[in-house]
Write a protein that holds these residues in place. Structure first.
Motif, PDB file in Angstrom:
ATOM      1  N   SER A   1      11.715  -9.210  -0.668  1.00 15.57           N
ATOM      2  CA  SER A   1      11.984  -9.874  -1.944  1.00 15.57           C
ATOM      3  C   SER A   1      11.764  -8.909  -3.114  1.00 15.57           C
ATOM      4  CB  SER A   1      11.098 -11.108  -2.100  1.00 15.57           C
ATOM      5  OG  SER A   1       9.722 -10.746  -2.161  1.00 15.57           O
ATOM      6  N   VAL A   2      10.756  -8.025  -2.974  1.00  8.86           N
ATOM      7  CA  VAL A   2      10.521  -7.014  -4.008  1.00  8.86           C
ATOM      8  C   VAL A   2      11.559  -5.904  -3.901  1.00  8.86           C
ATOM      9  CG1 VAL A   2       8.890  -5.286  -4.876  1.00  8.86           C
ATOM     10  CG2 VAL A   2       8.054  -7.508  -4.095  1.00  8.86           C
ATOM     11  N   ARG A   3      11.872  -5.503  -2.688  1.00 11.84           N
ATOM     12  CA  ARG A   3      12.853  -4.442  -2.479  1.00 11.84           C
ATOM     13  C   ARG A   3      14.205  -4.812  -3.086  1.00 11.84           C
ATOM     14  NH1 ARG A   3      13.852  -1.661   3.469  1.00 11.84           N
ATOM     15  NH2 ARG A   3      14.942   0.217   2.740  1.00 11.84           N
ATOM     16  N   ASP A   4      14.592  -6.086  -2.973  1.00 10.02           N
ATOM     17  CA  ASP A   4      15.883  -6.533  -3.491  1.00 10.02           C
ATOM     18  C   ASP A   4      15.942  -6.485  -5.016  1.00 10.02           C
ATOM     19  OD1 ASP A   4      16.744  -6.964  -0.927  1.00 10.02           O
ATOM     20  OD2 ASP A   4      16.373  -9.131  -0.945  1.00 10.02           O
ATOM     21  N   GLN A   5      14.794  -6.459  -5.687  1.00  9.45           N
ATOM     22  CA  GLN A   5      14.792  -6.394  -7.149  1.00  9.45           C
ATOM     23  C   GLN A   5      15.196  -5.013  -7.671  1.00  9.45           C
ATOM     24  OE1 GLN A   5      11.164  -8.003  -8.977  1.00  9.45           O
ATOM     25  NE2 GLN A   5      10.793  -9.200  -7.123  1.00  9.45           N
ATOM     26  N   LYS A   6      15.094  -3.989  -6.811  1.00  3.90           N
ATOM     27  CA  LYS A   6      15.481  -2.616  -7.157  1.00  3.90           C
ATOM     28  C   LYS A   6      14.827  -2.162  -8.462  1.00  3.90           C
ATOM     29  CE  LYS A   6      19.890  -2.907  -4.712  1.00  3.90           C
ATOM     30  NZ  LYS A   6      21.371  -2.757  -4.790  1.00  3.90           N
ATOM     31  N   LEU A   7      13.523  -2.322  -8.500  1.00  5.21           N
ATOM     32  CA  LEU A   7      12.766  -1.918  -9.679  1.00  5.21           C
ATOM     33  C   LEU A   7      12.677  -0.403  -9.766  1.00  5.21           C
ATOM     34  CD1 LEU A   7       9.809  -4.451  -9.434  1.00  5.21           C
ATOM     35  CD2 LEU A   7      11.817  -4.608 -10.921  1.00  5.21           C
TER      36      LEU A   7
ATOM     37  N   GLN B   1      -1.598  -4.121 -13.617  1.00  4.12           N
ATOM     38  CA  GLN B   1      -2.936  -3.609 -13.842  1.00  4.12           C
ATOM     39  C   GLN B   1      -3.854  -3.999 -12.679  1.00  4.12           C
ATOM     40  OE1 GLN B   1      -3.690  -1.602 -16.537  1.00  4.12           O
ATOM     41  NE2 GLN B   1      -1.475  -1.756 -16.860  1.00  4.12           N
ATOM     42  N   ILE B   2      -4.328  -2.987 -11.959  1.00  8.32           N
ATOM     43  CA  ILE B   2      -5.244  -3.231 -10.846  1.00  8.32           C
ATOM     44  C   ILE B   2      -6.672  -3.276 -11.371  1.00  8.32           C
ATOM     45  CG2 ILE B   2      -6.121  -2.317  -8.663  1.00  8.32           C
ATOM     46  CD1 ILE B   2      -3.473  -0.988  -8.216  1.00  8.32           C
TER      47      ILE B   2
ATOM     48  N   VAL C   1       2.619   0.647  -8.627  1.00  9.62           N
ATOM     49  CA  VAL C   1       2.150  -0.519  -7.877  1.00  9.62           C
ATOM     50  C   VAL C   1       2.741  -1.797  -8.465  1.00  9.62           C
ATOM     51  CG1 VAL C   1       0.125  -1.890  -7.260  1.00  9.62           C
ATOM     52  CG2 VAL C   1       0.027   0.613  -7.123  1.00  9.62           C
ATOM     53  N   LYS C   2       3.250  -2.643  -7.602  1.00  8.41           N
ATOM     54  CA  LYS C   2       3.788  -3.952  -7.998  1.00  8.41           C
ATOM     55  C   LYS C   2       2.754  -5.057  -7.852  1.00  8.41           C
ATOM     56  CE  LYS C   2       6.772  -7.340  -8.682  1.00  8.41           C
ATOM     57  NZ  LYS C   2       7.162  -7.741 -10.047  1.00  8.41           N
ATOM     58  N   ASP C   3       1.943  -4.984  -6.782  1.00 10.94           N
ATOM     59  CA  ASP C   3       0.954  -6.031  -6.539  1.00 10.94           C
ATOM     60  C   ASP C   3      -0.065  -5.510  -5.531  1.00 10.94           C
ATOM     61  OD1 ASP C   3      -0.346  -8.416  -6.694  1.00 10.94           O
ATOM     62  OD2 ASP C   3       1.149  -9.585  -5.599  1.00 10.94           O
ATOM     63  N   PHE C   4      -1.223  -6.148  -5.499  1.00 11.18           N
ATOM     64  CA  PHE C   4      -2.202  -5.817  -4.461  1.00 11.18           C
ATOM     65  C   PHE C   4      -3.126  -7.000  -4.251  1.00 11.18           C
ATOM     66  CE2 PHE C   4      -5.905  -5.505  -7.040  1.00 11.18           C
ATOM     67  CZ  PHE C   4      -6.979  -5.168  -6.223  1.00 11.18           C
ATOM     68  N   ARG C   5      -3.720  -7.026  -3.066  1.00  7.57           N
ATOM     69  CA  ARG C   5      -4.679  -8.089  -2.765  1.00  7.57           C
ATOM     70  C   ARG C   5      -5.777  -7.535  -1.872  1.00  7.57           C
ATOM     71  NH1 ARG C   5      -4.224 -10.623   2.333  1.00  7.57           N
ATOM     72  NH2 ARG C   5      -2.506  -9.803   3.611  1.00  7.57           N
ATOM     73  N   VAL C   6      -6.936  -8.124  -1.971  1.00  5.60           N
ATOM     74  CA  VAL C   6      -8.056  -7.781  -1.097  1.00  5.60           C
ATOM     75  C   VAL C   6      -7.938  -8.607   0.170  1.00  5.60           C
ATOM     76  CG1 VAL C   6     -10.568  -7.750  -0.855  1.00  5.60           C
ATOM     77  CG2 VAL C   6      -9.510  -7.242  -3.079  1.00  5.60           C
ATOM     78  N   CYS C   7      -8.047  -7.968   1.320  1.00 10.52           N
ATOM     79  CA  CYS C   7      -7.843  -8.621   2.614  1.00 10.52           C
ATOM     80  C   CYS C   7      -9.180  -8.914   3.288  1.00 10.52           C
ATOM     81  CB  CYS C   7      -6.985  -7.734   3.519  1.00 10.52           C
ATOM     82  SG  CYS C   7      -5.435  -7.197   2.779  1.00 10.52           S
ATOM     83  N   SER C   8      -9.110  -9.458   4.470  1.00  9.03           N
ATOM     84  CA  SER C   8     -10.289  -9.625   5.307  1.00  9.03           C
ATOM     85  C   SER C   8     -10.381  -8.442   6.265  1.00  9.03           C
ATOM     86  CB  SER C   8     -10.202 -10.930   6.112  1.00  9.03           C
ATOM     87  OG  SER C   8      -9.117 -10.878   7.023  1.00  9.03           O
ATOM     88  N   LYS C   9     -11.569  -8.168   6.763  1.00  6.37           N
ATOM     89  CA  LYS C   9     -11.731  -7.041   7.688  1.00  6.37           C
ATOM     90  C   LYS C   9     -10.892  -7.209   8.936  1.00  6.37           C
ATOM     91  CE  LYS C   9     -16.369  -5.686   6.179  1.00  6.37           C
ATOM     92  NZ  LYS C   9     -17.768  -5.412   6.598  1.00  6.37           N
ATOM     93  N   GLU C  10     -10.651  -8.463   9.321  1.00  5.68           N
ATOM     94  CA  GLU C  10      -9.889  -8.722  10.549  1.00  5.68           C
ATOM     95  C   GLU C  10      -8.430  -8.282  10.421  1.00  5.68           C
ATOM     96  OE1 GLU C  10     -11.895 -10.874   9.069  1.00  5.68           O
ATOM     97  OE2 GLU C  10     -13.534 -10.785  10.540  1.00  5.68           O
ATOM     98  N   GLU C  11      -7.921  -8.167   9.211  1.00 11.16           N
ATOM     99  CA  GLU C  11      -6.512  -7.804   9.020  1.00 11.16           C
ATOM    100  C   GLU C  11      -6.235  -6.351   9.330  1.00 11.16           C
ATOM    101  OE1 GLU C  11      -4.277  -9.726   5.704  1.00 11.16           O
ATOM    102  OE2 GLU C  11      -6.278 -10.378   5.065  1.00 11.16           O
ATOM    103  N   MET C  12      -7.245  -5.511   9.416  1.00  7.55           N
ATOM    104  CA  MET C  12      -7.046  -4.114   9.789  1.00  7.55           C
ATOM    105  C   MET C  12      -6.860  -4.016  11.311  1.00  7.55           C
ATOM    106  SD  MET C  12      -6.806  -1.697   7.514  1.00  7.55           S
ATOM    107  CE  MET C  12      -7.466  -0.170   8.160  1.00  7.55           C
TER     108      MET C  12
ATOM    109  N   GLU D   1      -4.294  -4.570   0.523  1.00  5.11           N
ATOM    110  CA  GLU D   1      -2.864  -4.436   0.765  1.00  5.11           C
ATOM    111  C   GLU D   1      -2.187  -4.176  -0.577  1.00  5.11           C
ATOM    112  OE1 GLU D   1      -0.219  -6.946   3.606  1.00  5.11           O
ATOM    113  OE2 GLU D   1       0.046  -7.804   1.586  1.00  5.11           O
ATOM    114  N   VAL D   2      -1.439  -3.076  -0.652  1.00  2.70           N
ATOM    115  CA  VAL D   2      -0.778  -2.685  -1.892  1.00  2.70           C
ATOM    116  C   VAL D   2       0.733  -2.747  -1.688  1.00  2.70           C
ATOM    117  CG1 VAL D   2      -0.506  -0.887  -3.636  1.00  2.70           C
ATOM    118  CG2 VAL D   2      -2.703  -1.156  -2.462  1.00  2.70           C
ATOM    119  N   THR D   3       1.413  -3.410  -2.605  1.00  2.00           N
ATOM    120  CA  THR D   3       2.873  -3.464  -2.586  1.00  2.00           C
ATOM    121  C   THR D   3       3.404  -2.626  -3.741  1.00  2.00           C
ATOM    122  OG1 THR D   3       2.831  -5.717  -1.704  1.00  2.00           O
ATOM    123  CG2 THR D   3       4.898  -4.966  -2.666  1.00  2.00           C
TER     124      THR D   3
END
Length: 313
Positions: free
Chosen positions: A230-236, A247-248, A302-313, A264-266
């Motif tokens: 969905s972000v890729r299609d925006q061709k930013l 702003q992170i 950077v377009k977006d980022f979120r803090v994950c859980s340790k299990e996601e690694m 996770e960074v997008t």
């Protein structure tokens, strides 16, 4: 044995000076006198102990040993570079230009003094050249103007880039429109990089860069690269002058690093990177991804980022 800190060191020529804790005259240092240590790289600001002998042109250090704190030894065991707390690199001489390979000694241009020789030049010849340049500035009108002692401490991002310059590391830079450039970094400042690409020096604006990594990590990064379609299609494209970029929250990055929680960074063209924060700086974030590959992300891309859980690694 006396102790001190490395005041100046030229890795290309293999010599420098030690500022003694005793306050006595600086001691000449040659890399052939340094005992083996794990990182095998000398940096300005590192603490050392040594013995002193009287050379033909002044004091010379022998049996030089790098002194490390327990935490620094732990970093070495983890494969991290030891950056001294007082490390200033060449930024202390050229703060307006950023880091480069040219460094100057406070008494004069030591780079010029050793330029006619090589790293294997006899120690007495190197001392002779340095002594001549020092006396020239001390006795003549060509002495450089005193520099301001107020110097900004370099960021982790600047130190990382400086290290790649010193070692001429083969790097890959990701640009917009999913283009890539491969080469070495020759210099940089707050606005641009100078890259060596196919024997040409090319200036690249920071705003055109999304990320960079070492060539050796290319295959591993491609294995786990994902996209947010969905972000890729925006061709930013790059953030424009009238556009506010994402702003992170730096505090969140620091907490994630200290607690070893992945993020996770997008990116603005949809690339998704999941990994642990190795370090953060005002312009960059270095991640260690789940397969061990490493990448430096430019925060402006950077377009977006979120803090994950340790299990996601």
């Amino acid at each position: 044995m006396p102790t001190g800190r490395i005041k100046y060191y030229n890795p290309e020529k293999g010599f420098g000076f030690i500022a003694q804790d005793s306050g006595d005259a600086d001691v000449f240092l040659h890399n052939s006198s340094v005992k083996y240590w794990e990182d095998d790289e000398l940096r300005i600001g590192q603490r050392v102990q040594y013995s002193v002998v009287e050379g033909k042109r002044g004091l010379v250090a022998q049996d030089v040993e790098v002194l490390l704190s327990p935490i620094e030894r732990k970093w070495l065991r983890q494969g991290k570079a030891v950056i001294p707390r007082d490390y200033l690199g060449s930024l202390s001489q050229h703060p307006e230009k950023g880091f480069n390979l040219d460094q100057s000694f406070e008494a004069g241009n030591v780079e010029q003094a050793g330029a006619a020789g090589s790293q294997s030049e006899p120690l007495k010849d190197v001392e002779h050249r340095i002594n001549d340049v020092t006396k020239k500035h001390a006795n003549g009108s060509t002495a450089p103007k005193p520099r301001s002692k107020r110097v900004s401490r370099p960021t982790f991002g600047n130190l990382y880039i400086q290290k790649q310059i010193e070692f001429q590391t083969d790097m890959v830079f990701g640009l917009y429109d999913h283009q890539f450039m491969s080469g070495t970094i020759r210099g940089f400042n707050k606005h641009e990089f100078i890259l060596r690409i196919d024997d040409d020096n090319i200036e690249v604006s920071r705003t055109k860069l999304k990320f960079c990594h070492k060539v050796q990590d290319t295959d591993k990064l491609q294995e786990i690269l994902r996209y947010d379609e969905s972000v890729r299609d925006q061709k930013l494209g790059p953030v424009g002058a009238s556009e506010d970029g994402f702003q992170i929250d730096t505090r969140q990055l620091i907490d994630a690093r200290e607690n070893r929680v992945p993020i996770e960074v997008t990116m603005r063209e949809g690339e998704i990177f999941l990994g642990n924060v190795d370090w953060e700086s005002p312009n960059e974030i270095k991640l260690v991804l789940r397969n061990g590959s490493k990448i430096v992300l430019f925060r402006s891309a950077v377009k977006d980022f979120r803090v994950c859980s340790k299990e996601e690694m």
